[in-house]
Design a protein around this motif. Structure first.
Motif, mmCIF file in Angstrom:
data_model
loop_
_atom_site.group_PDB
_atom_site.id
_atom_site.type_symbol
_atom_site.label_atom_id
_atom_site.label_comp_id
_atom_site.label_asym_id
_atom_site.label_seq_id
_atom_site.Cartn_x
_atom_site.Cartn_y
_atom_site.Cartn_z
ATOM 1 N N VAL A 189 -1.562 2.169 1.466
ATOM 2 C CA VAL A 189 -0.109 2.113 1.536
ATOM 3 C C VAL A 189 0.678 1.329 0.190
ATOM 4 C CG1 VAL A 189 -0.420 2.003 3.923
ATOM 5 C CG2 VAL A 189 -0.330 -0.218 2.858
ATOM 6 N N ARG A 209 3.976 -1.920 -1.162
ATOM 7 C CA ARG A 209 3.343 -1.856 0.131
ATOM 8 C C ARG A 209 4.453 -1.225 1.438
ATOM 9 N NH1 ARG A 209 -1.595 -2.900 1.561
ATOM 10 N NH2 ARG A 209 -2.806 -3.829 -0.096
ATOM 11 N N TYR A 215 4.558 1.812 8.410
ATOM 12 C CA TYR A 215 3.078 1.516 8.340
ATOM 13 C C TYR A 215 2.269 1.692 9.555
ATOM 14 C CZ TYR A 215 -0.947 -1.782 7.700
ATOM 15 O OH TYR A 215 -2.219 -2.169 7.657
#
Length: 543
Positions: A189, A209, A215
């Motif tokens: 990620v 990230r 996410y």
């Protein structure tokens, strides 16, 4: 994967699961068109293991040994596991902690043959498609990381893949989980490690990230895709940052077969050490008080499992949690603090603020201190001496990995406590001699827990992993420590006997799985036989 009969010549030599190298018989060489592709002399597996030992002994650098073993795993899986299992105490530190930490840090500069699967967030919407590229159709274990909190080393991005690979190698080497059922996965990620983003050799996504809803949607797509393809699979979460690790475990643990080794495995091995330590101090678990240096997912995980074990011995959950206090960079976690996360609040104590760990020891008078801070040397001489002043046999567990992050060394703990400490650490330390007495430090390595748990889950095809299973595993580890070992201070079974120790733990956990109706297979009359029949042993099959 192709059948052996479909592979011949160089293709057979390139298949790590089927390759025998110099151990191919004369008849096999003729039948599978290997003649001329190998030296004419044939070696037994035992002789190949001896040759590998000689190769490794010629190297004076652990990272080089790690790379040699990694290359061997990519070339000849049977020989790799035969080598590891021939001397587990020697080889476990090479294939996992502490050497794997350096390997992860240098991953992008030492990258060789790929292993496992890398699922980047740029593939959102196609995760199942990517997972279908894995050649095995029946995966039972996935160890997955997003590389954000690797050991005590921080954000290593895709370099964190060394952790799932190493963990799954130990599933097999330490408890016999067949390697073909294991899949290491890295969810990429991005990374916030500027050194990696600036490194032209970095192999991951070059972006910061992804956080938040995007996410979690990506992780959920991975979970759903993995279980759609492999419905009997157990997912182990590994080295996620605390703010992701805790909610991910909470979200999935009652829905699928899953656990977090950093939270639950670490907790179980700490509890096992405590059970064994109480054999030395002759005390009861419910009479203990613990102070944790570090209030993240590992610390709260250990505190909660200890609390659950205390409940089984008669305390209420509130009484048990009150015996487990946390200390972090902002001091003792007290009820008046406004910066505590929800998962930390159950362990906040009703006490005035305390800013130093030594003062917290003097104020709370714990029977044991447990370090999960990843900050070295915080169990200093003042801390150890304070513990020794309060307790006849103080429990000192600096569990942070790798060795460079340990809160104290074994020698420091024993010397500053005048040899009275009951000691265990996360990374290995050599024996210590003080005033003519030799102490053998125990390593509170999760390897005593997760491979055995994995074997129990594999053999029973369990539908869930529960906290009770970890308590059972901890007791099963502790009950194997001999009086002779306890006399030297060793509170874990010797790593040289890890395979037999793991099978013993697996049997106990399997019994728990059957008792709670969590198995997909019928309960056999002989659970020990079930476990042993399922266990992988490295041997070349007849093609």
């Amino acid at each position: 994967m192709q059948k052996p009969s479909e592979l011949t010549g160089r293709d057979l030599l390139r298949d790590p699961r089927l390759n025998k190298g110099s151990a191919f018989s004369e008849a096999e060489r003729r039948q599978y068109h290997l003649e001329g592709l190998l030296p004419p002399g044939s070696s037994s597996l035992e002789l190949q293991v001896a040759r590998t030992h000689t190769e490794l002994a010629a190297l004076d650098n652990d990272l080089q040994k790690y790379l040699l073993l990694s290359d061997l795993q990519a070339r000849n899986e049977t020989l790799f596991y035969a080598t590891i299992m021939s001397d587990p105490a020697t080889f476990m530190p090479l294939v996992y902690t502490p050497t794997v930490g350096e390997a992860c840090q240098k991953f992008n500069h030492i990258f060789r043959a790929t292993r496992g699967m890398y699922i980047p967030i740029s593939a959102r919407g196609r995760v199942k498609e990517l997972l279908q590229n894995w050649p095995e159709t029946d995966v039972r274990f996935i160890v997955v990381t997003d590389g954000e909190r690797i050991l005590g080393l921080g954000d290593l991005g895709v370099g964190g893949m060394g952790i799932p690979i190493g963990k799954l190698s130990l599933y097999t080497a330490c408890a016999g989980v067949p390697p073909q059922y294991c899949l290491p996965v890295t969810l990429d990620v991005g990374t916030n490690n500027r050194d990696l983003l600036d490194d032209p050799l970095y192999l991951g996504l070059r972006q910061e990230r992804v956080r938040g809803d995007e996410y979690h949607a990506f992780v959920n797509e991975f979970v759903e895709a993995a279980l759609a393809l492999h419905p009997k699979c157990c997912i182990q979460w590994e080295d996620f940052a605390n703010f992701n690790a805790v909610p991910l475990l909470a979200r999935y643990k009652d829905k699928i077969c899953t656990y977090n080794d950093d939270i639950q495995g670490t907790a179980a091995v700490a509890l096992a050490g405590i059970f064994a330590a109480l054999h030395i101090s002759k005390q009861k678990l419910v009479d203990q008080r613990f102070l944790f240096l570090g209030g993240g997912s590992a610390g709260t995980g250990i505190a909660e499992l200890i609390s659950q074990a205390m409940v089984l011995e008669g305390l209420s959950i509130d009484e048990a949690r009150a015996r487990n206090a946390l200390f972090d960079v902002n001091g003792l976690m007290v009820k008046s603090r406004q910066d505590l996360a929800d998962f930390q609040k159950p362990f906040a104590v009703d006490h005035a603020p305390v800013s130093t760990f030594t003062d917290a020891v003097k104020a709370l008078k714990p029977t044991g201190i447990i370090g999960v801070s990843t900050v070295p040397k915080l169990f200093n001489q003042h801390v150890i001496e304070a513990m020794a002043e309060i307790n006849e046999r103080p429990i000192i567990f600096p569990y942070s990995n790798p060795t460079s992050r340990s809160e104290c060394t074994a020698e420091e703990a024993y010397r500053w406590s005048s040899g009275r400490a009951i000691f265990a650490s996360g990374s290995p330390f050599p024996p210590v001699e003080i005033e003519g007495r030799t102490f053998v430090p125990g390593q509170g390595n999760n390897v005593y827990i997760f491979p055995a748990l994995g074997m129990a889950v594999f053999a029973t095809q369990a539908t869930r992993v529960t906290d009770e299973m970890f308590i059972v595993a901890a007791k099963a580890v502790a009950e194997q420590v001999s009086e002779t070992s306890l006399a030297t201070g060793l509170i874990y079974p010797p790593q040289s006997k890890i395979f037999e120790a793991s099978l013993h733990v697996a049997v106990r956990v399997a019994e728990c799985i059957f008792d709670n109706n969590l198995a997909r297979v019928p309960r056999p009359d002989d659970i020990t036989a079930l476990i042993r029949d399922c266990a992988y042993k490295p041997a070349y099959a007849t093609l």
